[in-house]
Design an enzyme around this catalytic site. Structure first.
Site, mmCIF file in Angstrom:
data_model
loop_
_atom_site.group_PDB
_atom_site.id
_atom_site.type_symbol
_atom_site.label_atom_id
_atom_site.label_comp_id
_atom_site.label_asym_id
_atom_site.label_seq_id
_atom_site.Cartn_x
_atom_site.Cartn_y
_atom_site.Cartn_z
ATOM 1 C CE LYS A 44 -0.324 0.311 5.034
ATOM 2 N NZ LYS A 44 -1.424 0.291 6.384
ATOM 3 N NE ARG A 143 -6.951 1.471 11.822
ATOM 4 C CZ ARG A 143 -5.814 1.231 11.356
ATOM 5 N NH1 ARG A 143 -4.973 1.881 11.435
ATOM 6 N NH2 ARG A 143 -5.557 0.281 10.505
ATOM 7 C CE1 TYR A 277 12.107 31.667 3.521
ATOM 8 C CE2 TYR A 277 11.885 29.603 3.414
ATOM 9 C CZ TYR A 277 11.907 30.680 2.936
ATOM 10 O OH TYR A 277 11.859 30.770 1.732
ATOM 11 C CG MET A 325 8.454 23.502 -0.982
ATOM 12 S SD MET A 325 7.279 24.542 -1.960
ATOM 13 C CE MET A 325 6.129 25.211 -0.776
#
Length: 393
Positions: A44, A143, A277, A325
């Site tokens: 998966k 779940r 940053y 990013m």
């Protein structure tokens, strides 16, 4: 070696090298630990970020006999890639899903409630062939899966659909909540509940091909949970399901993915120089900085800002300041590796490089997330493919 796409001959900005020999070895290790049960290779989420089709082929070549996906769309991709002679289970369905396509592709589909049983039987009528259905029991995870109080009704209706020729009940299964926590009381409680729900279904006439509850940690540490089939996910890729269970090496596993990038820039800066940053990192004195051209758009977790480890020039470095990013910076402490030199974010650890678990620790998460989140703009480069993999195509 083969690659996910046609790649330039120049060095890559970044690459995720996928060692298929390691994956095959992991399958063999897991088969040995499975107490004679069959092994499902769970592929998966694009094989936890490693590439579903190449990993599925390698796992089958090493002796896995089932494949597992979360969504039916993932399973249909495997069928379209030519993996037609293997059982594939897909378990995460929503109303209106591609039931007919799944039936026609001979997939095993999970049913956890009446709505799903209604939709799959309708699809079987449309397709003119019975659906392969596995009934999922909620034994305590909370779940997906049918609650014990609703189990009798689901079994009754599934048997009616089977008598009508609309479905074949091929499996009964469940999933552990805390198998990665050795000795957790829920493990024994879920096993007891699973046996009770199995006994009820079989007492009513269900004759499943497979019964299964064991995930990777249970495969490794709870042999009484193996039944007919074990579902191995993260362990297949050489990542320990939990530090408490042991390192990959202690479990007989080898990490499959190595993530690296080319150093994009090395420069000298004075003391007191802010980095990235927000200037959350300031150089303590004159030093050299190295620019690593991957960031959170590539799956490098921003939460590891100021903590993520990288091997550059044979030494561990730490992310300096915020991960952006597309890039982040490491303080090289005056060293001056050449631009283009390899920076290894994680791998097996053989060369002293960090591991996925080291990044998980730095980001406050689990190693599953570290490998799975590596983005599609990082090319997967497959090494150690062999003829056995190609025979499964």
């Amino acid at each position: 070696m083969s690659e996910t796409a046609s790649l330039p001959s120049a060095p890559l900005r970044a690459r995720a090298e996928i060692d298929l020999a390691a994956l095959r070895a992991n399958v063999r290790t897991l088969r040995a630990k499975a107490s004679g049960a069959a092994v499902m290779a769970v592929v998966k989420s694009d094989a936890y970020g490693h590439g579903a089709v190449p990993c599925a082929r390698a796992a089958l070549a090493a002796g896995a006999t089932w494949l597992g996906t979360a969504t039916p769309e993932e399973a249909l991709v495997l069928r379209a890639a030519g993996l037609t002679d293997v059982r594939i289970l897909c378990w995460l369905w929503t109303p209106g899903g591609p039931w007919r396509e799944a039936v026609e592709a001979d997939l095993d589909v999970a049913v956890s409630g009446m709505w799903a049983l209604r939709e799959v039987t309708a699809a079987a009528r449309q397709a003119g062939r019975p659906a392969r259905v596995q009934l999922k029991a909620d034994t305590g995870l909370g779940r997906n899966g049918c609650q014990p109080g609703d189990w009798a009704g689901l079994v009754t209706e599934a048997l009616r659909a089977e008598r009508d020729g609309l479905i074949r009940i091929t499996g009964l299964w469940s999933h552990f909540a805390c198998a990665d926590e050795p000795g957790h009381p829920s493990i024994a409680a879920q096993l007891t509940r699973f046996r009770e729900m199995l006994a009820y279904a079989e007492g009513q006439g269900v004759t499943p091909e497979v019964r299964h509850i064991a995930n990777s940690p249970a495969t490794l540490t709870v042999p009484e949970s193996h039944f007919d089939l074990v579902r191995t996910g993260i362990a297949l890729y050489g990542v320990s399901p939990a530090p408490e269970l042991g390192t990959p090496a202690e479990l007989g596993l080898r990490p499959v993915m190595t993530l690296s990038a080319s150093v994009a820039l090395v420069k000298q800066v004075p003391g007191g120089h802010g980095v990235s940053y927000g200037h959350h990192y300031t150089t303590a004195g004159e030093t050299t900085l190295g620019l690593i051209p991957v960031g959170y758009a590539d799956g490098v977790p921003r939460h590891a800002s100021g903590a993520g480890p990288v091997l550059v020039g044979g030494k561990w470095r730490t992310v300096a300041g915020r991960i952006a990013m597309d890039q982040f910076v490491v303080d090289l402490g005056g060293d001056e590796p050449a631009e283009g030199e390899e920076a290894v974010l994680f791998g097996p650890g053989d060369r002293g490089e960090p591991t996925a678990q080291d990044w998980a620790r730095a980001a406050g998460t689990i190693a599953y997330e570290i490998v799975t989140r590596i983005g599609s703009r990082v090319p997967r480069v497959y090494v150690d493919e062999d003829r056995e993999d190609r025979r499964t195509q």
